[in-house]
Every structure is written in structure tokens, then in C-alpha cells.
Design an enzyme around this catalytic site. Sequence first.
Site, PDB file in Angstrom:
ATOM      1  N   GLN A 155      58.644 -36.368 -23.961  1.00 18.68           N
ATOM      2  CA  GLN A 155      59.416 -34.965 -23.446  1.00 18.68           C
ATOM      3  C   GLN A 155      60.956 -34.387 -23.063  1.00 18.68           C
ATOM      4  O   GLN A 155      61.585 -34.115 -22.997  1.00 18.68           O
ATOM      5  CB  GLN A 155      58.545 -34.266 -22.676  1.00 18.68           C
ATOM      6  CG  GLN A 155      58.932 -34.627 -20.974  1.00 18.68           C
ATOM      7  CD  GLN A 155      57.954 -34.212 -20.197  1.00 18.68           C
ATOM      8  OE1 GLN A 155      56.536 -34.442 -20.117  1.00 18.68           O
ATOM      9  NE2 GLN A 155      58.733 -33.501 -19.246  1.00 18.68           N
ATOM     10  N   HIS A 207      52.966 -32.304 -12.486  1.00 11.93           N
ATOM     11  CA  HIS A 207      52.494 -32.976 -13.567  1.00 11.93           C
ATOM     12  C   HIS A 207      51.783 -32.575 -14.673  1.00 11.93           C
ATOM     13  O   HIS A 207      50.781 -32.899 -14.468  1.00 11.93           O
ATOM     14  CB  HIS A 207      53.189 -34.201 -13.425  1.00 11.93           C
ATOM     15  CG  HIS A 207      53.450 -35.119 -15.328  1.00 11.93           C
ATOM     16  ND1 HIS A 207      54.397 -34.557 -16.034  1.00 11.93           N
ATOM     17  CD2 HIS A 207      53.217 -36.554 -15.807  1.00 11.93           C
ATOM     18  CE1 HIS A 207      54.641 -35.852 -17.548  1.00 11.93           C
ATOM     19  NE2 HIS A 207      53.588 -35.850 -16.690  1.00 11.93           N
ATOM     20  N   CYS A 214      56.226 -30.631 -19.653  1.00 10.49           N
ATOM     21  CA  CYS A 214      55.068 -31.699 -19.940  1.00 10.49           C
ATOM     22  C   CYS A 214      54.013 -30.855 -20.667  1.00 10.49           C
ATOM     23  O   CYS A 214      52.947 -31.076 -20.804  1.00 10.49           O
ATOM     24  CB  CYS A 214      54.882 -32.097 -18.678  1.00 10.49           C
ATOM     25  SG  CYS A 214      54.738 -31.342 -17.048  1.00 10.49           S
TER      26      CYS A 214
END
Length: 326
Positions: A128, A273, A134
Site C-alpha cells: 500500500q 490496521h 489498508c
Amino acid sequence: MGKLSLLVSMLMVSCWAVEIQVEDVDTAWQKYLAEFPIKIQTKSEIWFRKSIFSETHNNIAKHNANKDATFEMGHNQFSVMTEDEKQQFFGALLPATPVNISLDVSSRQVATSVDFRTSACMSPVRNQGGCGSCWAFSATAVVEFQKCRKSGFVRVDLSEQQLVDCSRANGCSGGWEHEAWQYLASNGGQDLESRYPYTARAATCTFQNANSPGAQISSTTPVQWIPSGDTNAMMSVLTGGRILSIYMQLPNSFMNYRSGVFNDGACVANNAHAMNIVGYGTLNGIPYWVVRNSWGSSWGASGYILVQRGVDLCMIERYSRTTNVL
């Protein structure tokens, strides 16, 4: 031996130990630069990055010296980054608890283990970059994998950039996977990477509905939430041939993971995340999830990490979900 002689000997040993430690860091630093070249402009920048590296190196050495540790740490691109710089590589937003759970897998017998890392439908691990996208990579991985399995195991490469640009404002500042699937279900589907390539920065949406999409999502059930903490349901989804999007609040040690079953519970709320669970199993008596990351194949175990299963480590089992590809 007199007190003075003893003191001199102790100082010599101490200096020798410090010298050896410095040599070890210097050697590791040179090896690091050879493997992970970084663009350094000034001497002050060199010393600044080396000071971060030295602290990381000592933390790694201390962790790996622990004979009871279930995972190993190592150097990677994050070894010289500040905490603010690392923040650019996250991007998950805390999901709201779903009102309706539409997934019913209670009757399915789960497999002893599942591992889709080597599946013909598992795309190469993506990177990314310094964009908090993400969530877009996690959402896309689920769609790509499912589309491939429904298309005779023909792999498809879909556009994360479309989600970054089109599904929300400033997609590099974070998002939700389920919101991405809802957008795809309402806007014609997901374009091919070849037509809408990734740039690692948010831009104006250029998706053309006239194009034949690379994949389409069910408009009636674009999101299927797994009951919070129901590991059996999660394993059932994987047994049935789909993968999951998950949310975690990563401990600092996660950044330098290399191998083994990760079990550090020092979760950091700011390190939110999104990733994918693509399998599960047991190693040395410890149950684990196979987790696919979006930091490139040079991170972790070729882009993957094993995370302890069954303890909701840093919320990994709290907000799992998947989608339905047509």
C-alpha cells in the site's frame, strides 16, 4: 588484586563490551543499508536514521534472546522510521458493531486447518505504500479471491485505487472494508488494476461505469458480518472457500515481525490496521490465524504473519467480515 587494579580491569571489560556492542550495531547497520537502501541527503539525517535503527536493533535482539518467545523479530523497512512515518502505513477505522448478523454457517463442519497462501487464486502480496489504504487492499483481496474461485480459478487483479478515489473522501486517510463493498454493489463493480492503477495517493475518481467491471458484488448482501468473537464461524467461512477482512490495533513489535506465532498483546489504538485472514492451523501447540498484510512481500514471512487464534488478540476476532461476489 588491589582495588585500583580491580577498578581498571572492570573498566577495561566494560569498555570492551561497549565496543563489541557498537561494532555489532555498525555491522548490522551496513547489512541493513545493503538490503534496504534509503535515500539519505545529509550527515545529520544519517545519524538520525541510525539512532532509530540502533534502538530497533536493541529491541529486536532483546526479544529474540527470550527463550520463551513464540515469534521472532527482524529488520525491515520500518526499522528506521519514526512513529509518525509508520502511521502512514495503517488506515483502518474502528467499525461500528453491526446490527444484523446475516451469516449462518452453524451446520458446516470446519477443517482441521486451512491455508490459502499457495492457492491459485491468492494474488501476490501488495504494498500500500505510504497511504492509509489498508482497508482498500483488504477489501479487494476478498473480492479477487472469491471472483477467481467463481471463474474457474482464473486470477483477477482489481483496482484498489478505485476504492481510494471513489468510495470515500480522501481514501488515504482511512476507511472500512464493508463500506467499500457497499460502494461496489451500488456503483457497477470493481475495475481492473490495468485500467485504474494504484498510485498510493488519493485523487479524483475516474471510474467509468461503461467499462465491463472486473468483479461485481451482490446488491442484496454485499456484507456478511461474522458474529463477534465466533472463531468457529470464522473457520467455517475459510473452510467454505472464502477469506476474511479483519481489524487489529497493532502492537509496536508487529512492525518487525519475521516468523513464528505472534502473541504480543500490547495493542496500540493508533496503530489501527485492516488485513485478511486466509487460513488457520496450529504450530508447536499454539493455534493461529494466517494473516495476509499489505506491506509488500519483504515484510514478515513473505508478506504474511501467524497471529495467535482464539484469544481475540488486539481485536482480530471482533470485527471479521466478508462479501458476496456475483
